[in-house]
Motif scaffolding. Structure first.
Motif, short mmCIF file in Angstrom:
data_model
loop_
_atom_site.label_atom_id
_atom_site.label_comp_id
_atom_site.label_asym_id
_atom_site.label_seq_id
_atom_site.Cartn_x
_atom_site.Cartn_y
_atom_site.Cartn_z
N ALA A 55 0.80 -1.31 0.03
CA ALA A 55 -0.13 0.07 -0.09
C ALA A 55 0.78 1.32 -0.11
CB ALA A 55 -1.00 0.05 1.11
N SER A 56 1.98 1.04 -0.30
CA SER A 56 3.02 2.11 -0.38
C SER A 56 3.07 3.19 0.73
CB SER A 56 2.90 3.19 -1.59
OG SER A 56 3.07 2.57 -2.80
N GLY A 57 3.00 2.61 2.13
CA GLY A 57 3.06 3.26 3.44
C GLY A 57 1.81 3.62 3.92
N ALA A 58 0.53 3.24 3.24
CA ALA A 58 -0.68 3.92 3.61
C ALA A 58 -1.38 2.87 4.35
CB ALA A 58 -1.70 4.09 2.52
N PRO A 59 -2.52 3.30 5.22
CA PRO A 59 -3.07 2.14 6.02
C PRO A 59 -3.86 1.36 5.16
CG PRO A 59 -3.26 4.42 6.95
CD PRO A 59 -2.70 4.49 5.92
N VAL A 60 -4.35 0.19 5.35
CA VAL A 60 -5.01 -0.81 4.54
C VAL A 60 -6.43 -1.41 5.29
CG1 VAL A 60 -4.88 -2.86 3.41
CG2 VAL A 60 -2.96 -1.47 3.26
N GLU A 61 -7.17 -1.53 4.42
CA GLU A 61 -8.69 -2.29 4.97
C GLU A 61 -8.66 -3.59 4.07
OE1 GLU A 61 -13.41 -2.15 5.34
OE2 GLU A 61 -12.18 -0.18 4.37
N ILE A 62 -8.58 -4.64 4.62
CA ILE A 62 -8.87 -6.10 3.87
C ILE A 62 -10.10 -6.62 4.39
CG2 ILE A 62 -7.87 -8.39 3.67
CD1 ILE A 62 -5.10 -7.40 4.47
N ARG A 63 -10.99 -6.77 3.34
CA ARG A 63 -12.15 -7.27 3.61
C ARG A 63 -12.21 -8.83 2.98
NH1 ARG A 63 -16.32 -2.51 1.56
NH2 ARG A 63 -15.47 -0.71 2.76
#
Length: 584
Positions: A55-63
């Protein structure tokens, strides 16, 4: 990043995302910085699949989403008693290094798994939402992962015949990724604890009396729990923080430790180094570093993100071990640091990782075989480098809770020895009550906390018998292949097998599958309310020798028989034990 709206009652109300096939019937959608992001899945030689998300250092949401099928329950490290499936408007959790793990297992009524996952990095704070999507007839798990310098990884296990098998595969993956703390032999022997026996009303004479008796019964270690320190009066933690022995209770603490160790017991001491009470002498000095109230009564929590707090904790723990000749520490209430989670001032899990690395190094320097006890909920894969005794959560006199919590802990214990909560029973109760407590802790290292000098002789004999039996079966109980069954059944038939011996602990009246022809010895522990067990014998004509024992260890039957196939009644006393040995 797509965030969880406070107005979103169900996951169906969240912003839509595109799902793609992931594994078995599971589909996945990955979002970062407000939009969908790429991911890929790799295989490992030993079975798990790894979902990689950059995610290139971004927060992520995995569903994650999958059809309901015949789903019966959902297990996760903080499940407690809620282990059936819930609606997605109810299933929410926050986890971190010292408060659970972002992992879970959905299984069906046959016990087979439908989804098993765990985040690869157990340290950062993770938010989860899980449960049945009523709108979509699916089961969903949403994970919100913080920004990271490296790609996020999620470990997934293909469908397996049981939760034990699936989580065992997950546990093996974590074990290969982790360097656990050394586990001395003393971490794997029965332990006497003072807490339930005395609470805070302890002194040197009482501890030494119990130590002499414990050493002769079969214990190998001692924990002196809360009450040894100054200002320890009554319940609550208003006086904690100085961590100096109470000179009235222990006039010469160092000499007292030496006397206990001469009985043959190793000596451990309880400490909660992140708690700070207003009655502590050092309160004024450290109050600014503990702005938040603890969730336990009477104390604040030192913020482990502060370097001066970390140095203070290390110095305190090292001083206790070095100055008093201790064998180790029971380090309590680390999860209280989670009061600082999400405040924008830094990740609590990362700070505690730094603290615990420093603490372990300093303690090992003082004593290479140091013992460190950790407690649910901070006994997951991320903590095993820092502790070698993993204890179940408080459940005084509750044998069922001890059984469930120790097995829950063991499912993901990649290092360390799993310990029971200290066993408590009444000296006025029948001997079966004492045996029931010991059986509830059978698949872990038993801790006991009763006043040994007040027990009737029958209880002492039961304690001696079950501790000796446990030691003999330790290779199976701690190191064997364990199959506990469905988590929502509360592990009422637990099998542990190794070195030609199978141990079956039976807690409800049900047929017990056995095949003595394939084993040297089958050990049957009867924790039911009936004075017999119903065996479902697989192989006909097995020639065996059977011995049956009462709860206090008296042999009451020995005979040689041929077991026909099918259902057979075997007389076994309540809270007793039988062995079936094959005759060549």
């Amino acid at each position: 990043m797509t965030t969880l709206s406070h107005e979103a009652v169900t996951t169906a109300e969240l912003a839509p995302a595109t799902y793609r096939p992931l594994l078995d019937t599971v589909e996945v959608a990955v979002l970062a910085a407000g939009s969908e992001t790429d991911w890929h899945l790799t295989e490992t030689p030993d079975g798990p699949r790894i979902l990689h998300v950059d995610a290139s250092g971004a927060p992520v949401e995995i569903r994650l989403s999958l059809p309901l099928g015949d789903a019966a329950g959902y297990w996760h490290p903080k499940a407690g008693w809620k282990r059936t499936i819930v609606a997605d408007w109810e299933g929410r959790d926050e986890v971190s290094l010292v408060d659970g793990l972002a992992a879970g297992c959905l299984y069906d009524y046959g016990g087979a798994t439908l989804l098993t996952f765990g985040v690869a990095d157990p340290v950062p704070e993770v938010s989860l939402r899980y449960g049945v999507s009523e709108e979509n007839d699916t089961y969903v798990v949403h994970l919100h992962l913080p920004a990271a310098q490296r790609p996020h990884r999620l470990v997934l296990v293909p469908r397996s015949p049981s939760v034990g098998a699936a989580v065992g595969t997950l546990r093996a993956w974590y074990a290969a990724e982790t360097a656990p703390m050394h586990v001395p032999e003393t971490a794997r022997v029965p332990l006497y604890c003072t807490w339930y026996a005395y609470n805070q009303q302890i002194d040197a004479d009482a501890v030494e009396t119990q130590s002499r008796l414990a050493a002769g019964i079969g214990f190998g270690a001692l924990i002196v729990d809360d009450g040894w320190q100054r200002h320890a009066r009554g319940r609550g933690y208003a006086g904690v923080g100085d961590w100096i022995p109470d000179s009235e209770k222990f006039p010469d603490f160092t000499s007292h430790v030496l006397r206990v160790r001469k009985t043959g017991l190793r000596y451990m001491l309880w400490v909660a180094p992140l708690l700070l009470g207003p009655a502590a002498d050092c309160h004024e000095r450290w109050a600014a570093c503990a702005p938040a109230l603890a969730k336990v009564p009477g104390a604040h929590v030192l913020d482990p993100r502060l370097p001066e707090v970390r140095a203070h904790v290390v110095d305190t723990c090292v001083r206790l071990v070095r100055d008093h000749g201790l064998d180790g520490l029971k380090i309590d209430f680390l999860e209280q640091a989670m009061v600082y989670a999400g405040d924008g001032q830094g990740d609590v899990g990362q700070a505690l990782t730094t603290l615990l690395h420093e603490l372990r190094g300093a303690l090992v320097h003082v004593r290479s075989d140091v013992l460190i006890e950790l407690r649910q909920p901070y006994v997951g894969p991320g903590m095993v480098p820092f502790g070698n005794m993993l204890r179940s959560f408080d459940c005084p006199a509750d044998s069922a809770a001890n059984r469930v919590r120790t097995i829950d802990t063991a499912l993901l214990a990649v290092g360390g020895a799993v310990h029971s909560d200290p066993l408590l029973w009444s000296a006025r109760a029948p001997v079966e009550s004492a045996a029931r407590q010991l059986i509830g802790a059978f698949h872990s290292v038993p801790q006991v906390s009763v006043r040994l000098d007040t027990l009737p002789e029958e209880h002492i004999q039961a304690l001696r018998f079950w501790l000796a039996t446990w030691r003999n079966l330790r290779p199976q109980l701690l190191d064997g292949t364990v199959e506990p069954g469905r988590p929502d059944d509360l592990y009422t038939l637990v099998s542990a097998t190794g070195e030609g011996t199978q141990v079956l602990t039976v807690h409800v009246d049900r047929p017990v599958p056995v095949d003595p022809a394939t084993l040297d010895t089958t050990v049957l522990v009867n924790a039911t309310t009936r004075p017999r067990l119903v065996l479902d014998v697989a192989t006909p004509g097995s020639a065996v020798e059977i011995e049956a024992y009462a709860p206090d260890g008296r042999m009451i039957d020995r005979r040689r028989v041929e077991l026909p196939a099918g259902l057979q009644n075997l007389p076994v006393p309540r809270m007793g034990l039988a062995t079936i040995k094959s005759i060549a």
